[in-house]
Design an enzyme around this catalytic site. Structure first.
Site, PDB file in Angstrom:
ATOM      1  N   HIS A 116       0.933  -4.995  -6.982  1.00 26.76           N
ATOM      2  CA  HIS A 116       0.945  -6.363  -6.439  1.00 26.76           C
ATOM      3  C   HIS A 116      -0.470  -6.955  -6.492  1.00 26.76           C
ATOM      4  O   HIS A 116      -0.661  -8.110  -6.866  1.00 26.76           O
ATOM      5  CB  HIS A 116       1.390  -6.368  -4.974  1.00 26.76           C
ATOM      6  CG  HIS A 116       2.769  -5.845  -4.722  1.00 26.76           C
ATOM      7  ND1 HIS A 116       3.019  -4.662  -4.080  1.00 26.76           N
ATOM      8  CD2 HIS A 116       3.991  -6.367  -5.021  1.00 26.76           C
ATOM      9  CE1 HIS A 116       4.326  -4.473  -3.981  1.00 26.76           C
ATOM     10  NE2 HIS A 116       4.942  -5.491  -4.548  1.00 26.76           N
ATOM     11  N   LEU A 136       2.446  -3.877   0.144  1.00 28.44           N
ATOM     12  CA  LEU A 136       1.760  -4.134  -1.119  1.00 28.44           C
ATOM     13  C   LEU A 136       0.980  -2.916  -1.604  1.00 28.44           C
ATOM     14  O   LEU A 136       0.449  -2.148  -0.814  1.00 28.44           O
ATOM     15  CB  LEU A 136       0.816  -5.329  -0.969  1.00 28.44           C
ATOM     16  CG  LEU A 136       1.474  -6.641  -0.529  1.00 28.44           C
ATOM     17  CD1 LEU A 136       0.439  -7.760  -0.498  1.00 28.44           C
ATOM     18  CD2 LEU A 136       2.640  -7.028  -1.432  1.00 28.44           C
TER      19      LEU A 136
END
Ligand code: AMP
Length: 280
Positions: free
Chosen positions: A36, A32
């Site tokens: 995100h 991530l």
């Protein structure tokens, strides 16, 4: 934040939660980054329950090597979703998602949208995306599904799949977050060297060039010049760059300037990168 690995447990949990609550869902493949994080934060701020999934879905990789090299950074991922106020992190293993294997997916016919551009260069990719997103939606039944514009065609395909199955979920598409140099944030950027990362900023420059000159030149001329910008990136290999309509993603003819978006896929060194820009 609850971490749930079993789908039945998640279904049970959500049964108890229903009634006036709204569920916002952010599917991811992990590794991530801030792009995100922004989706998770937004889902958490706008729903009673924010659910994020991390699942590197084998069925959407058309190249074994890409799957095997997909970055995994679970500890940092857990930290990121937690800090962004996610309520439930769904973290299934492959056999939890596909107890009977993933090779036998039902394939709805969504038409050309799945075979153009990404679909052409990554055959079968969208079958896998449709398969896994449908499964997630059946399990979680969210009110809102949050997606990134970064994967423009994926958004269009999922939108089309939701219409096909008449699923009661809204899609909200969020802006692409970029590095300072303009490169779209991506989990795959971790596999670029610092030099390649700098050079890859040329992809966004090519898109911006088209946008800045959109009404001055014919589409084919703009594409030629943008292709030159991409070709000048060291170690680049272009797969496609196209000016298309925003809904069906069909290539626009030279003077068609309404509702346009430019889509690009270009390798830099060992990494295949995609990006897009709405043309105004
Ligand atoms: P992925 O983990 O790459 O499958 O992406 C999960 C979700 O995050 C997808 O909806 C992506 O479109 C979105 N996403 C990926 N990169 C970005 C970015 N740079 N900015 C905003 N959203 C992103």
């Amino acid at each position: 934040m609850l971490i749930v690995k079993k789908r039945d447990r998640l279904i049970q949990l959500l049964k108890k939660q229903k009634g006036g609550n709204t569920i916002g869902f952010v599917p991811t493949m992990g590794a991530l980054h801030e792009g995100h994080a922004s989706l998770v934060r937004h889902a958490a701020q706008n729903n009673t329950i924010c659910i994020c999934s991390i699942f590197v879905n084998p069925s959407q990789f058309n190249q074994k090597e890409d799957f095997e090299k997909y970055p995994i950074t679970l500890e940092s991922d857990i930290d990121i979703v937690q800090k962004n106020e996610c309520d439930i992190l769904f973290l299934p293993q492959t056999d939890e998602m596909y107890p009977n294997g993933w090779q036998h997916a039902e394939k709805p016919d969504l038409g050309r949208i799945t075979t153009l551009w990404e679909g052409q260069f990554r055959p079968g990719h969208f079958d896998g995306v449709i398969q896994v997103v449908k499964l997630f939606l059946d399990i979680i039944q969210p009110n809102v599904l949050y997606l990134g514009q970064k994967d423009y065609q994926q958004c269009a395909v999922i939108q089309s799949m939701i219409r096909y199955y008449k699923l009661p979920v809204k899609i909200e598409i969020r802006n692409t977050l970029r590095e300072e140099n303009g490169l779209a944030m991506s989990s795959r950027n971790r596999r670029l060297t610092p030099d390649q990362r700098n050079n890859a900023a040329g992809i966004f420059k090519a898109l911006q060039f088209i946008n800045e000159n959109f009404y001055k030149d014919k589409n084919s001329v703009l594409l030629q010049k943008a292709t030159q910008i991409l070709t000048n990136i060291p170690e680049s290999r272009i797969e496609y760059i196209a000016i298309v309509d925003r809904i069906h993603l069909q290539a626009l003819s030279d003077d068609e300037k309404n509702n346009a978006v430019v889509l690009v896929a270009c390798w830099v060194g060992p990494v295949r990168l995609i990006d897009n820009l709405l043309l105004n």
